[in-house]
Design an enzyme around this catalytic site. Sequence first.
Site, PDB file in Angstrom:
ATOM      1  N   ARG A   1       0.546 -38.986   4.896  1.00 52.40           N
ATOM      2  CA  ARG A   1       1.301 -39.255   3.662  1.00 52.40           C
ATOM      3  C   ARG A   1       2.807 -39.189   3.887  1.00 52.40           C
ATOM      4  NH1 ARG A   1      -2.608 -37.110  -1.210  1.00 52.40           N
ATOM      5  NH2 ARG A   1      -4.440 -36.792   0.074  1.00 52.40           N
TER       6      ARG A   1
ATOM      7  N   ASP B   1     -14.713 -40.353   8.388  1.00 48.85           N
ATOM      8  CA  ASP B   1     -14.326 -41.733   8.039  1.00 48.85           C
ATOM      9  C   ASP B   1     -13.212 -42.363   8.884  1.00 48.85           C
ATOM     10  OD1 ASP B   1     -12.607 -39.869   6.870  1.00 48.85           O
ATOM     11  OD2 ASP B   1     -12.653 -40.727   4.860  1.00 48.85           O
TER      12      ASP B   1
ATOM     13  N   GLU C   1     -10.246 -46.921  -1.658  1.00 43.07           N
ATOM     14  CA  GLU C   1     -10.969 -47.602  -0.567  1.00 43.07           C
ATOM     15  C   GLU C   1     -11.530 -48.971  -0.943  1.00 43.07           C
ATOM     16  OE1 GLU C   1     -11.336 -44.360  -1.331  1.00 43.07           O
ATOM     17  OE2 GLU C   1     -10.280 -43.510   0.409  1.00 43.07           O
TER      18      GLU C   1
ATOM     19  N   THR D   1      -3.924 -44.868   7.355  1.00 45.40           N
ATOM     20  CA  THR D   1      -5.029 -44.596   6.434  1.00 45.40           C
ATOM     21  C   THR D   1      -4.547 -44.187   5.040  1.00 45.40           C
ATOM     22  OG1 THR D   1      -7.217 -43.583   6.257  1.00 45.40           O
ATOM     23  CG2 THR D   1      -5.424 -42.167   7.059  1.00 45.40           C
TER      24      THR D   1
HETATM   25  C1  DMJ Z   1      -6.263 -40.771   1.291  1.00 44.40           C
HETATM   26  O1  DMJ Z   1      -5.489 -39.683   1.542  1.00 44.40           O
HETATM   27  C2  DMJ Z   1      -6.552 -41.535   2.571  1.00 44.40           C
HETATM   28  O2  DMJ Z   1      -6.951 -42.838   2.276  1.00 44.40           O
HETATM   29  C3  DMJ Z   1      -7.600 -40.866   3.417  1.00 44.40           C
HETATM   30  O3  DMJ Z   1      -7.927 -41.635   4.531  1.00 44.40           O
HETATM   31  C4  DMJ Z   1      -8.837 -40.627   2.602  1.00 44.40           C
HETATM   32  N1  DMJ Z   1      -8.561 -39.946   1.363  1.00 44.40           N
HETATM   33  C5  DMJ Z   1      -7.480 -40.415   0.539  1.00 44.40           C
HETATM   34  C6  DMJ Z   1      -7.851 -41.506  -0.440  1.00 44.40           C
HETATM   35  O4  DMJ Z   1      -9.117 -41.529  -0.889  1.00 44.40           O
END
Ligand code: DMJ
Length: 495
Positions: free
Chosen positions: A130, A259, A395, A484
């Site tokens: 983040r 994931d 997602e 991500t």
């Molecule tokens: C986010 O912080 C990122 O996408 C992470 O990979 C998974 N969880 C959250 C969103 O769902």
Amino acid sequence: ICSWRGAVIEPDQSTEPPSSKITELEKPSSVEAEDQKEPVPINERQLAVIEAFRHAWKGYKDFAWGHDELKPLSKSYSEWFGLGLTLIDALDTMWILGLKEEFEEARKWVANDLVFDKNVDVNLFESTIRILGGLLSTYHLSGDSLFLEKAKDIGNRLMPAFKTPSKIPYSDVNIGRGTAHPPRWTSDSTVAEVTSIQLEFRELSRLTGDEKFQKAVDEVMKHVHTLSGKNDGLVPMFINTNSGQFTHLGVYTLGARADSYYEYLLKQWIQGGKKENELLEDYMRAIEGVKKHLLQRSEPKKLTFVGELAHGHFSAKMDHLVCFLPGTLALGAHNGLAADHMKLAETLIETCYQMYAQVETGLSPEIVHFNLHAQKGHKDVEIKPADRHNLLRPETVESLFYMYRFTGDKKYQDWGWEILQNFNRYTRVPTGGYTSINNVQNPSNPEPRDKMESFFLGETLKYMFLLFSDDIDLINLDKYIFNTEAHPLPIWVPA
Ligand code: DMJ
């Protein structure tokens, strides 16, 4: 590795090591090519995303400015790391949406108030994806060196996490004291967490010319590559920071705790110019493992879904988090990997859409269980009371974005549009902001939870805006790779 069907491997493409990149120090990738062509006008649906963003931002600004997360109902905020998480996560979204005024105001806060020299424990993974990711992408998009300086600062402060007997990083770091530790109850780290910080640290090395960041994260990947305990490329969910071995063996999921391991295998391979063969090998093997162990079809609609395996027993449980997978598969296929990955992506995104469409509010719960046997009056999707919350997660819209970019099929835009409208219907708080809800099955009272996660602005609304755009140069996927948390970082050897 060339035996992987269709994989494009161009050995003569060179990804220079970070040390030889010093001449490029502080030179952002910016948006040169895009600047030269006619701007593509913003359409109605994109305007609706801008409106939603402004509404969310109003809540954050009025009640949570400079704090981590907005609590839109109580008109206050919650603190996780105390680092203005939502503001940082949202910076590049504002840039992409063209919200100049809001961006400038947020920039001022970063310049004057964002201080990392704080006695606070942060989670290495969360702050990498983040904060570090957000600052790096904002630097690239804006060309403003303030963001690179801040990225260097937080990057350096996170490095103590790697000082472990195995070099598998601890989950938590005190960024003021320079100490790191695992959670209180274990010396394990989460596999997805230690293997989904690589895009960011590698990019930090490339920009600064300091190899230490890349070395630390590459070592983790090399180590995980050699580990036993995998099942046809599928990894367990925990890894021990002392021994470096997987723990809690025998449970395999593409959901929480595993994931983004799979996502980052592919994305690092692309970031580095498609030459790090071990990453591709692990990715391709894992997708074969998914096909062999985790794919099933539901009744009555025969939706293909990704379940879980626990000690040889299949469970028809799928986290919403798994819906990153169609997008990742499509990205791999776009980059020359097996064409059947695209077919699988198409079937899985339909399933993810049904996780919304079959629910009363049109919003997906956190977890669904699929029916494996047809029963009168039953849908494909079953929801347990403990799983019926929605955290405004990205997602599915993320995957819709990739699917639309690569196929041009407008149904993906229409599905995303439905989802946006349902977020507006059930999660929008009139005084500003959006809220997570506790019950996606009750349209008359979805039970607001009073929290707007930072990824709603960092990811969900950004992917919506990009999904509705017909401009392939608005973050061109041959030039950028999304981390991500939806922060675009440059591909080192763009296609
Ligand atoms: C986010 O912080 C990122 O996408 C992470 O990979 C998974 N969880 C959250 C969103 O769902």
